[in-house]
Design a protein around this motif. Structure first.
Motif, PDB file in Angstrom:
ATOM      1  N   ARG A 107      27.989   1.577   5.298  1.00 31.04           N
ATOM      2  CA  ARG A 107      27.227   2.377   4.338  1.00 31.04           C
ATOM      3  C   ARG A 107      28.078   3.398   3.580  1.00 31.04           C
ATOM      4  N   ILE A 145      18.311  11.776   6.034  1.00 34.94           N
ATOM      5  CA  ILE A 145      18.210  10.649   6.977  1.00 34.94           C
ATOM      6  C   ILE A 145      19.589  10.369   7.540  1.00 34.94           C
ATOM      7  N   LYS A 147      21.855   7.683   9.414  1.00 33.33           N
ATOM      8  CA  LYS A 147      21.851   6.223   9.623  1.00 33.33           C
ATOM      9  C   LYS A 147      23.181   5.819  10.245  1.00 33.33           C
ATOM     10  N   GLN A 158      18.115   4.417  12.259  1.00 33.10           N
ATOM     11  CA  GLN A 158      17.893   5.517  11.319  1.00 33.10           C
ATOM     12  C   GLN A 158      17.052   6.606  11.980  1.00 33.10           C
ATOM     13  N   GLU A 182      22.290  10.938   4.716  1.00 28.45           N
ATOM     14  CA  GLU A 182      21.876  10.769   3.314  1.00 28.45           C
ATOM     15  C   GLU A 182      20.795  11.781   2.984  1.00 28.45           C
ATOM     16  N   GLY A 183      20.941  12.445   1.851  1.00 26.86           N
ATOM     17  CA  GLY A 183      19.874  13.322   1.369  1.00 26.86           C
ATOM     18  C   GLY A 183      18.646  12.479   1.073  1.00 26.86           C
ATOM     19  N   PHE A 184      17.470  13.058   1.278  1.00 26.02           N
ATOM     20  CA  PHE A 184      16.222  12.316   1.056  1.00 26.02           C
ATOM     21  C   PHE A 184      15.958  12.225  -0.437  1.00 26.02           C
ATOM     22  N   VAL A 185      15.811  10.999  -0.923  1.00 25.37           N
ATOM     23  CA  VAL A 185      15.558  10.788  -2.353  1.00 25.37           C
ATOM     24  C   VAL A 185      14.049  10.834  -2.582  1.00 25.37           C
ATOM     25  N   PHE A 187      11.503   9.564  -4.320  1.00 27.70           N
ATOM     26  CA  PHE A 187      11.229   8.460  -5.261  1.00 27.70           C
ATOM     27  C   PHE A 187       9.729   8.236  -5.411  1.00 27.70           C
ATOM     28  N   GLU A 190       9.791   1.927  -4.837  1.00 30.40           N
ATOM     29  CA  GLU A 190      11.050   1.208  -4.609  1.00 30.40           C
ATOM     30  C   GLU A 190      10.999  -0.141  -5.304  1.00 30.40           C
ATOM     31  N   HIS A 213       7.135  -1.032   1.810  1.00 33.28           N
ATOM     32  CA  HIS A 213       7.549  -1.197   3.206  1.00 33.28           C
ATOM     33  C   HIS A 213       6.510  -0.607   4.142  1.00 33.28           C
ATOM     34  N   GLU A 255      18.791  -2.871  -3.933  1.00 26.24           N
ATOM     35  CA  GLU A 255      17.578  -2.080  -3.700  1.00 26.24           C
ATOM     36  C   GLU A 255      17.699  -0.735  -4.401  1.00 26.24           C
ATOM     37  N   ASN A 266      19.837   2.336  -3.492  1.00 26.03           N
ATOM     38  CA  ASN A 266      19.742   2.536  -2.044  1.00 26.03           C
ATOM     39  C   ASN A 266      20.817   1.716  -1.355  1.00 26.03           C
ATOM     40  N   GLU A 267      20.739   0.390  -1.485  1.00 28.55           N
ATOM     41  CA  GLU A 267      21.789  -0.420  -0.864  1.00 28.55           C
ATOM     42  C   GLU A 267      21.886  -1.780  -1.521  1.00 28.55           C
TER      43      GLU A 267
HETATM   44  P1  AMP Z   1      17.553   1.149   4.363  1.00 27.84           P
HETATM   45  O1  AMP Z   1      17.693   0.423   5.659  1.00 27.84           O
HETATM   46  O2  AMP Z   1      18.715   2.045   4.065  1.00 27.84           O
HETATM   47  O3  AMP Z   1      17.213   0.242   3.226  1.00 27.84           O
HETATM   48  O4  AMP Z   1      16.273   2.116   4.524  1.00 27.84           O
HETATM   49  C1  AMP Z   1      14.984   1.609   4.802  1.00 27.84           C
HETATM   50  C2  AMP Z   1      13.930   2.401   4.025  1.00 27.84           C
HETATM   51  O5  AMP Z   1      13.996   3.800   4.356  1.00 27.84           O
HETATM   52  C3  AMP Z   1      14.117   2.359   2.508  1.00 27.84           C
HETATM   53  O6  AMP Z   1      13.525   1.212   1.947  1.00 27.84           O
HETATM   54  C4  AMP Z   1      13.399   3.648   2.098  1.00 27.84           C
HETATM   55  O7  AMP Z   1      12.002   3.478   2.086  1.00 27.84           O
HETATM   56  C5  AMP Z   1      13.766   4.600   3.196  1.00 27.84           C
HETATM   57  N1  AMP Z   1      14.993   5.329   2.849  1.00 27.84           N
HETATM   58  C6  AMP Z   1      16.239   4.962   3.186  1.00 27.84           C
HETATM   59  N2  AMP Z   1      17.158   5.847   2.704  1.00 27.84           N
HETATM   60  C7  AMP Z   1      16.464   6.806   2.059  1.00 27.84           C
HETATM   61  C8  AMP Z   1      16.832   7.993   1.346  1.00 27.84           C
HETATM   62  N3  AMP Z   1      18.106   8.403   1.242  1.00 27.84           N
HETATM   63  N4  AMP Z   1      15.838   8.726   0.788  1.00 27.84           N
HETATM   64  C9  AMP Z   1      14.544   8.353   0.908  1.00 27.84           C
HETATM   65  N5  AMP Z   1      14.127   7.251   1.569  1.00 27.84           N
HETATM   66  C10 AMP Z   1      15.073   6.478   2.133  1.00 27.84           C
END
Ligand code: AMP
Length: 357
Positions: A107, A145, A147, A158, A182-185, A187, A190, A213, A255, A266-267
């Motif tokens: 990551r 968050i 991770k 996470q 990671e700072g919380f986005v 949003f 998605e 999700h 994503e 995101n990723e």
């Molecule tokens: P990921 O495995 O990194 O795709 O995270 C799974 C889910 O967690 C994402 O689809 C988002 O809904 C939420 N999420 C992950 N990272 C963040 C972030 N930095 N800010 C807000 N929500 C997040």
């Protein structure tokens, strides 16, 4: 089609889950064979492939025999050990290439790569221990968050940090693994773009889908996504930028978070993606055929969508609803898994909701 595999050629697939299964079905429609390699026997992909090898990732003899028996190797699982890939690559090409895999496996490397491309990501910092977590929280703030850097999927590995007091418990959840804060986005929703790049450098993206999700697992993807025309263009352009920078060959899932300030990445997933399953019934050439075309060196489909679609994942006990769903006019895709454990993806259903808008 210089360098294109002729019908009858064999594509090796590392990983034998449902993504491999749907790749193998798509390949068979093009007259290509698949040979699946997976440590677990009788997976979803092996059932529909011409050949399957059941062997450990460090079984050098099995890896060598596999690589010698195929014309190109691709993967549906990102966490194949580097040493296995080194051995395979000394014998046969791997597509998408190793850099794409390396970038998406970690990551921090992924975020550095995206930032260097000028793309927006959540603020982030490396965390190895309590001191670096404190420093990261100081800089990024809560909510955030934590991770694991590697091996995360479906929200696993996470922990949310709502306030500084949560830090110690979140760190304990990492079990000593290197992590990223990671700072919380903030949003509104998605979305994801499924993009493809061919051996000739041509890029084709599918329309972005909107993802919902539940408990960290994708529940539903809807196309078209709620995006303005300019956001839609941005999404496709940034996916193309990533694909081209990586000299990528194959399908990738990108994503994105939709925020008032624009799209935040995101990723990236260097493979066909769950949020692209709608393409099976919404497009003439779906993500699986697109990936096979790319790795086989064939021309890509243009990504055009003929229908609006809602894709619903069938997770765990949802499989019990199959008789009821089968009685509706919707496209069922089941993965042939015997046991329905909670959180396990058993299949999906694509419902067409009208001609493409
Ligand atoms: P990921 O495995 O990194 O795709 O995270 C799974 C889910 O967690 C994402 O689809 C988002 O809904 C939420 N999420 C992950 N990272 C963040 C972030 N930095 N800010 C807000 N929500 C997040």
């Amino acid at each position: 089609m210089t360098d294109a595999l002729a019908p009858g050629s064999t594509i090796g697939i590392l990983g034998g889950g449902q993504l491999g299964r749907m790749l193998a079905v798509a390949a068979s429609r093009l007259g290509l064979k698949c040979h699946v390699y997976d440590p677990a026997p009788d997976g979803p992909a092996a059932e529909v492939s011409a050949r399957a090898t059941t062997a450990a990732w460090d079984d050098e003899a099995a890896l060598t025999a596999f690589a010698e028996a195929v014309d190109v190797v691709t993967y549906e699982f990102e966490n194949v050990p580097a040493a296995s890939l080194d051995l395979i690559e000394s014998i046969v090409p791997i597509r998408p290439n190793r850099r794409a895999l390396a970038v998406s496996q970690d990551r921090i490397d992924e975020k550095d790569f995206l930032r260097d491309l000028g793309l927006a990501t959540a603020p982030y910092a490396m965390v190895d221990d309590a001191a670096s977590l404190d420093a990261a929280l100081e800089r990024i703030g809560a909510p955030a968050i934590l991770k694991t850097r590697r091996f995360g999927y479906d929200g696993k590995g996470q922990a949310r940090i709502m306030a500084a007091e949560d830090a110690a418990a979140a760190l304990a959840e990492m079990n000593g693994a290197p992590a990223i804060l990671e700072g919380f986005v903030e949003f509104s929703h998605e979305v994801s773009v499924i993009g493809a790049r061919g051996l000739d450098g041509a890029v084709a993206c599918f329309d972005p889908g909107e993802n919902r999700h539940e408990d960290g697992i994708l529940r539903e993807t809807t196309v078209p996504a709620r995006l303005s025309a300019s956001q839609r263009t941005d999404a496709v352009l940034l996916a193309a930028k990533i694909l081209t920078e990586l000299d990528y060959v194959g399908v990738m899932g990108v994503e994105l978070f939709v925020t008032p300030q624009g799209l935040v990445v995101n990723e990236i997933a260097p493979r066909v993606h769950n949020s692209g399953h709608w393409t099976q019934d919404g497009c003439l050439i779906d993500q699986f055929e697109q990936h096979i075309r790319a790795v086989a060196g064939w021309p890509l489909g243009d990504g055009a969508r003929h229908s609006d679609v809602v894709m619903e994942n069938l997770i765990g006990d949802d499989i019990d609803r199959v008789p009821e769903i089968a009685a509706t006019q919707s496209a069922l895709h089941l993965y042939g898994k015997a046991e329905a454990r909670p959180g396990r993806k058993m299949g999906h259903v694509n419902r067409l909701t009208g001609p493409a808008r």
